[in-house]
Write an enzyme that holds these catalytic residues in place. Structure first.
Site, PDB file in Angstrom:
ATOM      1  N   ARG A   1       0.668  -0.926   0.025  1.00  5.86           N
ATOM      2  CA  ARG A   1       0.147   0.007  -0.138  1.00  5.86           C
ATOM      3  C   ARG A   1       0.883   1.045  -0.161  1.00  5.86           C
ATOM      4  O   ARG A   1      -0.105   2.373  -0.554  1.00  5.86           O
ATOM      5  CB  ARG A   1      -0.914  -0.102   0.791  1.00  5.86           C
TER       6      ARG A   1
ATOM      7  N   LYS B   1       1.427 -20.253   4.571  1.00  6.24           N
ATOM      8  CA  LYS B   1       0.690 -20.233   5.846  1.00  6.24           C
ATOM      9  C   LYS B   1       0.456 -19.442   7.105  1.00  6.24           C
ATOM     10  O   LYS B   1       1.251 -18.515   6.582  1.00  6.24           O
ATOM     11  CB  LYS B   1       1.367 -21.822   6.278  1.00  6.24           C
TER      12      LYS B   1
ATOM     13  N   HIS C   1       6.580 -24.901   3.716  1.00  8.98           N
ATOM     14  CA  HIS C   1       8.292 -24.405   3.716  1.00  8.98           C
ATOM     15  C   HIS C   1       9.433 -26.275   4.166  1.00  8.98           C
ATOM     16  O   HIS C   1      10.297 -25.863   3.510  1.00  8.98           O
ATOM     17  CB  HIS C   1       8.746 -23.127   4.481  1.00  8.98           C
TER      18      HIS C   1
ATOM     19  N   LYS D   1      13.420 -27.918   2.697  1.00 13.43           N
ATOM     20  CA  LYS D   1      14.166 -28.264   2.927  1.00 13.43           C
ATOM     21  C   LYS D   1      15.261 -29.522   2.831  1.00 13.43           C
ATOM     22  O   LYS D   1      13.819 -30.581   2.322  1.00 13.43           O
ATOM     23  CB  LYS D   1      14.548 -28.368   4.965  1.00 13.43           C
TER      24      LYS D   1
ATOM     25  N   GLU E   1      12.903 -24.436  18.883  1.00  5.07           N
ATOM     26  CA  GLU E   1      13.344 -23.032  18.553  1.00  5.07           C
ATOM     27  C   GLU E   1      13.754 -22.501  19.865  1.00  5.07           C
ATOM     28  O   GLU E   1      13.195 -22.865  20.938  1.00  5.07           O
ATOM     29  CB  GLU E   1      12.086 -22.740  18.039  1.00  5.07           C
TER      30      GLU E   1
ATOM     31  N   ASP F   1       0.209 -23.107  14.160  1.00  9.68           N
ATOM     32  CA  ASP F   1       1.692 -22.363  13.919  1.00  9.68           C
ATOM     33  C   ASP F   1       2.758 -23.473  13.675  1.00  9.68           C
ATOM     34  O   ASP F   1       3.260 -22.982  11.985  1.00  9.68           O
ATOM     35  CB  ASP F   1       2.675 -21.505  14.824  1.00  9.68           C
TER      36      ASP F   1
ATOM     37  N   HIS G   1       4.442 -27.883   9.246  1.00 13.28           N
ATOM     38  CA  HIS G   1       5.345 -28.588   9.303  1.00 13.28           C
ATOM     39  C   HIS G   1       5.351 -30.028  10.136  1.00 13.28           C
ATOM     40  O   HIS G   1       5.621 -30.955   9.657  1.00 13.28           O
ATOM     41  CB  HIS G   1       6.038 -27.716  10.313  1.00 13.28           C
TER      42      HIS G   1
ATOM     43  N   LYS H   1       8.236 -22.697  21.712  1.00 11.54           N
ATOM     44  CA  LYS H   1       9.688 -21.986  21.446  1.00 11.54           C
ATOM     45  C   LYS H   1      10.469 -21.896  23.114  1.00 11.54           C
ATOM     46  O   LYS H   1       9.913 -22.413  23.261  1.00 11.54           O
ATOM     47  CB  LYS H   1       9.226 -20.433  21.253  1.00 11.54           C
TER      48      LYS H   1
END
Ligand code: BG6
Length: 484
Positions: A43, A142, A172, A176, A210, A229, A234, A334
């Site tokens: 935008r 996603k 994704h 890999k 992670e 998520d 995944h 996480k």
């Protein structure tokens, strides 16, 4: 082959963190078809040159060896263009259509790297402006919806204007190199197939850990959570790659049919399994790599009373002849102890012991996905110390490091997937029915948590998640790889 790649969300996080670096790598490697345009859409009021300068500045955050030299960027910048588009304005889509008509590229890729709430609008408006031509390919990032109904609504809107073979749903993880090697391991080698089943495998573990927190995505993450998520997409895609039957060939639908069968065979949740086979966690303050970090509820953008999960540990069971009784454990989170993704395939113990083997040392195959990409086969052997006690076995490992074997300059996930979209290869993309089936399976968990008054289990940042996750798998006599 000429192409126009239209990047909706062209100034967004995904565009500069993943897509532009991937496109640049493909350009550098000479694999991006030379006759192409990349048209950023957003935008903001920017000229082509201002857009190029913005992208240039973003490359400063990219690893040094992946950063363009000034000369390289100048050549790459020749591909970059910008168009200001307000996604709610039909006349802006008409301008986009006119820009694309100027050139009549053989392939037009529309990449929706925008908020998913906009997907339906963009798809409908683009079609109304005549952008759903036979040479159009649509890439959807996603998360595709936030539950089964919203996912179906997006898929339905897409189906109205494009055929399934024009739609590239990105996960994704499928791009890999390590995940492609998993397919190669299973279906390029005859060695594993006979033992890849319940008679020989005791359990399979998928870990996507992670060490970082929600970073700048607090608000997004708080309304999403780890299940949506990471697990719905995944982790379940990895599970499919591990559990699927050998496809009849390497064509996209042959692979996707087999993955779909796995998703359909996942045992539905019962009140008992919802209670015993799932752990919902949230990180509290702690220490990660020696540094003190704040807890999830103190992260910017996060509700201070949030019950969103930043960790999920669960057991999935597959109702099939091959897998009956073999738990597939998934955990992701996480602010865990390390950034590490791996799969452990635990084989059963030798059926009759003639040697003394240390307890818990049956064979296992460890598939490292990241940061290193490799395979480890854990075996038992007679070690030196056994001169004293000739019958005791010691654990040893066969180690294959793909980075060493093939070099670290391998094609990254987004680079691979973007090139596949341009070339029209659908193998590594997710079909709508797969996605819907995955939502169908996770949805009872979401509902359960919504109605469950209990708080998520708080775990200290820098650990492997709530201790209940170890308890959950210990109930079946198993343990996570770092515990045994
Ligand atoms: C994304 C998630 O899909 O995958 C992120 O939205 C997560 O939360 C990321 O960090 C992990 O990807 P990778 O390739 O870094 O393991």
């Amino acid at each position: 082959m000429s192409f126009d790649l239209v990047l909706f969300g062209g100034t967004g996080d995904l565009a500069w963190r993943k897509l532009m670096p991937a496109l640049f790598q493909a350009f550098r490697h000479g694999t991006l078809p030379p006759d192409g345009r990349i048209i950023g859409i957003a935008r903001d009021d920017l000229s082509d040159d201002q857009y190029r300068a913005l992208i240039r500045s973003r490359f400063d955050a990219v690893d040094l060896d992946k950063r363009p030299t000034p000369q390289e960027f100048e050549r790459f910048a020749g591909l970059l263009h910008y168009l200001r588009v307000d996604l709610s304005q039909p006349q802006d889509y008409a301008r986009l259509a006119a820009t694309l008509r100027e050139r009549q590229a053989e392939t037009v890729v529309m990449y929706l790297a925008t908020a998913p709430a906009l997907f339906t609008t963009v798809v409908q408006q683009a079609a109304a402006a005549g952008l759903n031509r036979p040479n159009t390919r649509l890439v959807l990032e996603k998360p595709l919806g936030h539950d089964l109904a919203s996912n179906r609504a997006i898929n339905e809107a897409v189906r109205q204007v494009l055929s399934e073979k024009q739609v590239f749903r990105i996960d994704h993880y499928l791009g890999k190199p390590a995940v492609q090697n998993l397919f190669a391991l299973r279906f390029g080698n005859a060695l594993f197939e006979p033992v890849w089943r319940r008679e020989h495998i005791s359990n399979i573990q998928i870990t996507i850990a992670e060490d970082f927190g929600v970073e700048k995505r607090g608000a997004f993450y708080d309304s999403t959570g780890a299940l949506r998520d990471m697990v719905q997409n995944h982790a379940l895609q990895l599970l499919c790659a591990l559990a699927m039957e050998p496809p009849i060939n390497a064509h996209a639908d042959a692979i996707r049919d087999e993955k779909l069968k796995v998703l359909r065979s996942l045992k539905p949740w019962t009140p008992e399994t919802l209670d015993q086979h799932v752990v919902r966690g949230q990180y509290g303050p702690g220490k990660v790599n020696g540094e003190s970090v704040i807890g999830y509820r103190d992260e910017p953008g996060v509700d201070p009373d949030s019950r969103t999960e930043t960790f999920v540990g669960l057991r999935a069971d597959i109702a099939s002849w091959r897998w009956a009784g073999v738990p597939f454990y998934i955990r992701t989170g996480k602010r865990l102890a390390a950034r590490e993704a791996h799969i452990v395939v635990n084989f059963r113990e030798a059926p009759h012991a003639i040697f003394n083997a240390p307890p818990g040392t049956s064979n296992k195959l460890v598939i490292h996905l990241q940061p290193r990409d490799g395979l480890e086969m854990h075996l038992l052997a007679q070690g030196q110390e056994n001169r004293r006690n000739g019958s005791t076995l010691a654990p040893v490992q066969l180690n294959l490091d793909f980075d060493k074997r093939f070099g670290t300059e391998r094609v990254g996930a987004y680079e691979r997937l973007l090139l596949d979209v341009i070339a029209g290869r659908l193998n590594l993309f997710v079909r709508s029915d797969e996605q819907e089936e995955a939502w169908r399976w996770v949805e009872p968990l979401l509902e359960h948590w919504r109605s469950d008054q209990r708080e998520p289990r708080i775990y200290a940042a820098g650990t492997w998640g709530p201790s209940a996750s170890s308890g959950m798998i210990a109930r079946a006599g198993h343990c996570w790889s770092e515990e045994c």
